[in-house]
Write a protein that holds these residues in place. Structure first.
Motif: not given
Ligand code: HDL
Ligand code: ZN
Length: 417
Positions: A16-25, A126-136, A141-149
């Motif tokens: 149950q705890a693995v199913a419920d855990v909030t993940i930081s990607d 709609n992409v903004d809503d879709y992002l929130a839906k997929v994260f849900g 809680d968050y995902a770290v991007m790859t930002n290349n300067p």
């Protein structure tokens, strides 16, 4: 809280705890929706993920050449993958199963093979809503991007100061600086820094100023680079000089870890683009030497070759400034994840991060994490049962704490060190 008193309640508490855990990607290739085309999402992007393109050409797609494939519009490319990889063969690979899981979880008719209907549904999102839906759905809680300067199309987005959702954190990607000084120097020069084609001390000083400016600008969680199997440290290479004079000083001054992603053989088959990279056995000593030389810097490390995993675990037991994470790319395969996760638990307890999604397409967060939860639940249920049999009685809170640790808690503790 009371301790768990029997194996059956322990087993269900763990699952149950693995199913419920909030993940930081902690590593993805996602972008803010405000960054437009950089953020990939939807079924056609999933079907043309570079893992799928590589698979297409392991099959026999008639007289289709890779060059002809790249010239097609995205939807036609996706059609070819659908036809050859899904319909004409058993879609048994992990990447194929991932597409199926994702569409199924989204409630789409993948069993009915209704690609046209699925596309219609995607087009209506709609992409903004879709992002929130997929994260849900993935419960992140968050995902770290790859930002290349060093990539102009990414820099252009930061120049416009576009909004970024709090669920997306930044990571400063510095591959070019470490492994392709002339190219990096050119970009920095164009941005107004006095970097010469030769990687001399004055140019490195300017490179440090460039990196510090980017750190102030995007406030990354860490700096990161992918490195080939030939990467060594110490050495008299430009990479080592850039580490010594640019990256390590920034890492220490700003308390920012450096993520070393080691063992990529870039462009083994260049025609395949991102799908053309291969794997080689990395030099674990290079990472260990960095940890030993710079005790006040922090290093996050993942390695691509299965062969490296045991040695890397041993290194992590020697250095408190080394955090092991992820079953990266060619290791993101259930049998290898199972083996690696067991080994890490056995050698490191919960002081590691079991996975990063590496998602390049937003929707992939759904399957990458669903599949990961399934494997980790089985491994942890067994490990907790072994501990119980040995005589220890954990409480439900302790189970929850330990599971969160490997899905992001230990990473955050490492950042806070
Ligand atoms: O260097 C990286 O971050 C890798 O993950 C590559 O981007 C790779 O192409 C990938 O997407 N692997 O999963
Ligand atoms: Zn990646």
């Amino acid at each position: 809280m009371t301790q768990l008193k029997d194996l059956a309640s322990l087993d269900s508490a763990v699952r149950q705890a693995v199913a419920d855990v909030t993940i930081s990607d902690i590593h993805t290739h996602l972008f803010s929706p405000s960054h437009g085309k950089l953020l990939l999402w939807g079924v056609d992007e999933m079907l043309t993920y570079h893992y799928m393109v590589a698979e297409l050409f392991t099959m026999n797609p008639g007289d289709l050449t890779i060059e002809a494939f790249w010239k097609l519009p995205k939807r036609a490319q996706a059609d070819l993958v659908w036809e050859h990889v899904f319909l004409k063969h058993g879609a048994l690979s992990e990447a194929c199963r991932g597409v199926v899981t994702t569409l199924n979880v989204l409630g789409l008719d993948v069993a009915g093979r209704d690609l046209a209907g699925i596309r219609k549904w995607v087009d209506a999102q709609n992409v903004d809503d879709y992002l929130a839906k997929v994260f849900g759905i993935a419960n992140l809680d968050y995902a770290v991007m790859t930002n290349n300067p060093f990539k102009p199309e990414e820099v252009a987005c930061w120049d416009k100061d576009l909004p970024v959702p709090v669920s997306l954190k930044t990571a400063l990607r510095i591959d070019d600086l470490l492994v392709n000084w002339p190219a990096a120097a050119k970009v920095m020069r164009q941005a107004g820094y006095k970097t010469t084609a030769k990687c001399d001390p004055a140019a490195r000083k300017e490179a440090k100023r460039f990196i510090l400016d980017w750190v102030s600008r995007i406030e990354p969680v860490y700096m990161a680079a992918s490195l080939g199997p030939d990467f060594g440290y110490p050495s008299d290479s430009d990479s080592a000089k850039v580490l010594d004079d640019v990256l390590i000083p920034v890492a220490i001054e700003r308390s920012l870890p450096i993520a070393l992603m080691m063992g990529v053989k870039k462009r083994m088959n260049p025609a395949l683009g991102d799908g053309g990279d291969g794997v080689g056995v990395a030099d674990v000593d290079a990472a260990a030497n960095l940890c030993a030389t710079y005790g006040d810097a922090k290093f996050i490390c993942t390695m691509l070759s299965r062969v490296n995993q045991h040695e890397l675990c041993v290194a992590a037991r020697k250095f408190g400034n080394l955090h092991v994470e992820g079953c990266w790319w060619f290791c993101n395969s259930p049998s290898i994840i199972d083996e690696m996760t067991r080994m890490r638990l056995e050698m490191l307890g919960t002081a590691f991060t079991c996975q990063h999604s590496d998602a390049r397409v937003l929707d992939q967060l759904i399957y990458k994490w669903a599949h990961m939860r399934e494997i980790v639940a089985n491994v942890l249920a067994e490990k907790f049962a072994d501990l119980f049999t040995a005589g220890w009685r954990p409480t439900p809170d302790e189970v929850t704490r330990d599971i969160r640790a490997i899905f992001g808690g230990s990473f955050e503790a490492f950042l806070a060190k």
